[in-house]
Design an enzyme around this catalytic site. Structure first.
Site, PDB file in Angstrom:
ATOM      1  N   HIS A 176      -6.825  -6.750  -1.208  1.00 53.08           N
ATOM      2  CA  HIS A 176      -5.779  -5.753  -0.963  1.00 53.08           C
ATOM      3  C   HIS A 176      -4.975  -6.000   0.307  1.00 53.08           C
ATOM      4  O   HIS A 176      -3.824  -5.593   0.401  1.00 53.08           O
ATOM      5  CB  HIS A 176      -6.415  -4.361  -0.888  1.00 53.08           C
ATOM      6  CG  HIS A 176      -5.431  -3.271  -0.609  1.00 53.08           C
ATOM      7  ND1 HIS A 176      -4.381  -2.983  -1.450  1.00 53.08           N
ATOM      8  CD2 HIS A 176      -5.323  -2.406   0.440  1.00 53.08           C
ATOM      9  CE1 HIS A 176      -3.673  -1.979  -0.944  1.00 53.08           C
ATOM     10  NE2 HIS A 176      -4.224  -1.622   0.199  1.00 53.08           N
ATOM     11  N   ASP A 214       0.862  -1.184   0.000  1.00 54.82           N
ATOM     12  CA  ASP A 214       0.000   0.000   0.000  1.00 54.82           C
ATOM     13  C   ASP A 214       0.904   1.241   0.000  1.00 54.82           C
ATOM     14  O   ASP A 214       1.884   1.285  -0.756  1.00 54.82           O
ATOM     15  CB  ASP A 214      -0.969  -0.070   1.184  1.00 54.82           C
ATOM     16  CG  ASP A 214      -2.047   0.995   1.158  1.00 54.82           C
ATOM     17  OD1 ASP A 214      -3.068   0.788   0.479  1.00 54.82           O
ATOM     18  OD2 ASP A 214      -1.860   2.020   1.830  1.00 54.82           O
ATOM     19  N   TYR A 246      -2.453  10.763   1.293  1.00 62.14           N
ATOM     20  CA  TYR A 246      -3.153  10.905   0.022  1.00 62.14           C
ATOM     21  C   TYR A 246      -2.987  12.305  -0.556  1.00 62.14           C
ATOM     22  O   TYR A 246      -2.845  12.466  -1.771  1.00 62.14           O
ATOM     23  CB  TYR A 246      -4.639  10.590   0.210  1.00 62.14           C
ATOM     24  CG  TYR A 246      -4.887   9.135   0.510  1.00 62.14           C
ATOM     25  CD1 TYR A 246      -5.181   8.238  -0.505  1.00 62.14           C
ATOM     26  CD2 TYR A 246      -4.819   8.649   1.814  1.00 62.14           C
ATOM     27  CE1 TYR A 246      -5.399   6.889  -0.239  1.00 62.14           C
ATOM     28  CE2 TYR A 246      -5.029   7.309   2.089  1.00 62.14           C
ATOM     29  CZ  TYR A 246      -5.313   6.435   1.067  1.00 62.14           C
ATOM     30  OH  TYR A 246      -5.510   5.099   1.344  1.00 62.14           O
TER      31      TYR A 246
END
Length: 287
Positions: free
Chosen positions: A263, A100, A203
């Site tokens: 994921h 990730d 992000y």
């Protein structure tokens, strides 16, 4: 299989990092993703610790590391890890693994210090600046939402656990791949003051990450060390995107799919991941 996992703290230039250590042998650095912490490696570490010396930090702002106001671009986060593993722990060369957001951090570290990284493994993530669109054209809706200023903080204050649980429920192959006791650990750290802000900052730094990565590849060329790139084949797993992304950024890439996995690869497929890492590391060591 068990491992004696030790907890430590290191006071660095800009941040205090919490990190785990275990095992003996060639060093391996494990970098976690979001919304997780070094806790995500708890099933992987015992499968590697008989042969390798493991270092698994909590990234800047996450887990039990400190939460500075700035510095969440991945080049800066990678500099934290370099200061820890090289400056504090004295590691000259090591294997590096990232899942990730830990993947772009690992890429940034490998690009800045290629002489130190014997092999790089990237798990279920694409790299910003590789020429593709990391958010899958909006399929990963939380990317633009988390980058929106102010609104996520206002909507999610006091409800951080709901956001985290939604991601865990929907981005794995099955809703129950992250068990309640592990969710409680992630809720603990992301509900602490500044935890959710730091999550969003990873992000929000995406545009800077893309510029930084494109610039260093243009200047230095593709990564030269061996790279293993694996993506989950189910649900919101990246599939072949991880391999394709790294193939644009590195010269020597192997990998493919993680079977029956979404994921959350360290929890969903720990045996497969550990086997792949051990094989990858062993091939490099044998050269």
């Amino acid at each position: 299989m068990t491992a004696d996992i030790q907890h430590h703290f290191a006071d660095l230039s800009e941040v205090t990092l919490h990190y785990l250590t275990a095992g003996e042998g060639d060093p391996v650095v494990l970098l976690h993703g979001v919304p997780q912490s070094s806790h995500e490696w708890q099933r992987i570490i015992p499968l590697l610790a008989d042969r390798y010396s493991i270092v698994a930090p909590d990234l800047r702002g996450l887990g039990d590391s400190s939460r500075p106001a700035t510095g969440y671009d991945k080049r800066t986060v990678a500099a934290d890890i370099w200061e820890l593993v090289h400056g504090k722990l004295g590691l000259e060369r090591f294997f590096l693994v990232g899942h990730d957001w830990g993947g772009p951090v690992a890429f940034a570290l490998a690009a800045q210090h290629p002489e130190a990284v014997r092999g790089l493994a990237i798990l279920d993530v694409a790299i910003p600046g590789d020429g593709a669109e990391m958010s899958q054209g909006g399929r990963r809706w939380h990317h633009p939402f988390f980058r929106t200023l102010d609104l996520p903080e206002a909507l999610c204050a006091g409800r951080e656990h709901m956001v985290i649980d939604w991601l865990f429920d929907n981005y794995g192959r099955r809703p129950n791949v992250i068990p309640p006791e592990d969710r409680a650990e992630y809720h603990r750290t992301y509900s602490r003051l500044g935890g959710f802000r730091a999550l969003l900052a990873y992000y929000r730094a995406f545009p800077q990450d893309a510029r930084d990565n494109a610039e260093i590849v243009a200047r230095n060329g593709k990564l030269k060390m061996p790279v293993l790139a694996l993506g989950g084949d189910s649900s919101f797993g990246r599939g072949m995107e991880t391999y394709e992304s790294l193939s644009r950024l590195a010269e020597d890439v192997t990998g493919g799919l993680i079977p029956d996995c979404g994921h959350w690869v360290a929890e969903e497929a720990p045996d497969f991941i550990a086997d792949q890492l051990r094989t990858f590391f062993a091939k490099i060591a044998a050269k």
